[in-house]
Design a protein around this motif. Structure first.
Motif, PDB file in Angstrom:
ATOM      1  N   LYS A 134       3.769   5.804  -5.771  1.00  0.00           N
ATOM      2  CA  LYS A 134       3.506   5.869  -7.154  1.00  0.00           C
ATOM      3  C   LYS A 134       2.316   6.930  -7.549  1.00  0.00           C
ATOM      4  O   LYS A 134       2.650   7.650  -8.520  1.00  0.00           O
ATOM      5  CB  LYS A 134       3.278   4.491  -7.906  1.00  0.00           C
ATOM      6  CG  LYS A 134       4.719   3.692  -7.770  1.00  0.00           C
ATOM      7  CD  LYS A 134       4.343   2.266  -8.302  1.00  0.00           C
ATOM      8  CE  LYS A 134       5.357   1.508  -8.231  1.00  0.00           C
ATOM      9  NZ  LYS A 134       5.241   0.059  -9.075  1.00  0.00           N
ATOM     10  N   ARG A 135       1.508   6.641  -6.667  1.00  0.00           N
ATOM     11  CA  ARG A 135       0.317   7.925  -7.023  1.00  0.00           C
ATOM     12  C   ARG A 135       0.404   9.124  -6.924  1.00  0.00           C
ATOM     13  O   ARG A 135       0.054  10.158  -7.550  1.00  0.00           O
ATOM     14  CB  ARG A 135      -0.897   7.240  -6.182  1.00  0.00           C
ATOM     15  CG  ARG A 135      -1.992   8.005  -6.514  1.00  0.00           C
ATOM     16  CD  ARG A 135      -3.536   7.388  -5.830  1.00  0.00           C
ATOM     17  NE  ARG A 135      -3.663   5.906  -6.243  1.00  0.00           N
ATOM     18  CZ  ARG A 135      -3.675   4.691  -5.210  1.00  0.00           C
ATOM     19  NH1 ARG A 135      -3.704   5.184  -3.945  1.00  0.00           N
ATOM     20  NH2 ARG A 135      -3.964   3.634  -5.403  1.00  0.00           N
ATOM     21  N   LYS A 178       0.687  -1.269  -0.169  1.00  0.00           N
ATOM     22  CA  LYS A 178      -0.091  -0.063   0.052  1.00  0.00           C
ATOM     23  C   LYS A 178       0.880   1.230   0.047  1.00  0.00           C
ATOM     24  O   LYS A 178       0.427   2.287  -0.621  1.00  0.00           O
ATOM     25  CB  LYS A 178      -0.845   0.022   1.181  1.00  0.00           C
ATOM     26  CG  LYS A 178      -1.870   1.275   1.455  1.00  0.00           C
ATOM     27  CD  LYS A 178      -2.681   1.290   2.214  1.00  0.00           C
ATOM     28  CE  LYS A 178      -3.663   2.249   2.508  1.00  0.00           C
ATOM     29  NZ  LYS A 178      -3.140   3.694   2.147  1.00  0.00           N
ATOM     30  N   ILE A 179       1.827   1.039   0.717  1.00  0.00           N
ATOM     31  CA  ILE A 179       2.972   2.427   0.747  1.00  0.00           C
ATOM     32  C   ILE A 179       3.423   2.722  -0.583  1.00  0.00           C
ATOM     33  O   ILE A 179       3.620   3.678  -1.131  1.00  0.00           O
ATOM     34  CB  ILE A 179       3.941   2.318   1.793  1.00  0.00           C
ATOM     35  CG1 ILE A 179       3.305   2.131   3.356  1.00  0.00           C
ATOM     36  CG2 ILE A 179       5.103   3.216   1.767  1.00  0.00           C
ATOM     37  CD1 ILE A 179       4.471   1.811   4.237  1.00  0.00           C
ATOM     38  N   VAL A 180       3.901   1.388  -1.407  1.00  0.00           N
ATOM     39  CA  VAL A 180       4.487   1.685  -2.677  1.00  0.00           C
ATOM     40  C   VAL A 180       3.357   2.213  -3.546  1.00  0.00           C
ATOM     41  O   VAL A 180       3.887   3.142  -4.357  1.00  0.00           O
ATOM     42  CB  VAL A 180       4.970   0.285  -3.008  1.00  0.00           C
ATOM     43  CG1 VAL A 180       5.404   0.455  -4.584  1.00  0.00           C
ATOM     44  CG2 VAL A 180       6.175  -0.066  -2.162  1.00  0.00           C
TER      45      VAL A 180
END
Length: 60
Positions: free
Chosen positions: A19-20, A13-15
């Motif tokens: 990216k978002r 989720k952090i990654v």
């Protein structure tokens, strides 16, 4: 076992969030310009995409 799964999911989720957040956002004017350039047919779609990503200074 559940702790390991939760840890992995939180890392993913952090990654995704990073990216978002770092994704490039194009203005409406920029999108219209890119489409018009594509309709003109002077350059290939690949070249237009490359120029949109790198910026017009890096394109021929």
């Amino acid at each position: 076992m559940d702790d390991e799964k939760d840890y992995k999911e939180s890392g993913e989720k952090i990654v995704k969030d990073i990216k978002r957040a770092t994704r490039k956002h194009y203005s409406s004017e920029e999108k219209i310009r890119i489409v018009q350039d594509g309709l003109r047919g002077e350059d290939s779609n690949a070249e237009l995409c490359r120029c949109a990503i790198l910026g017009p200074d890096n394109c021929t």
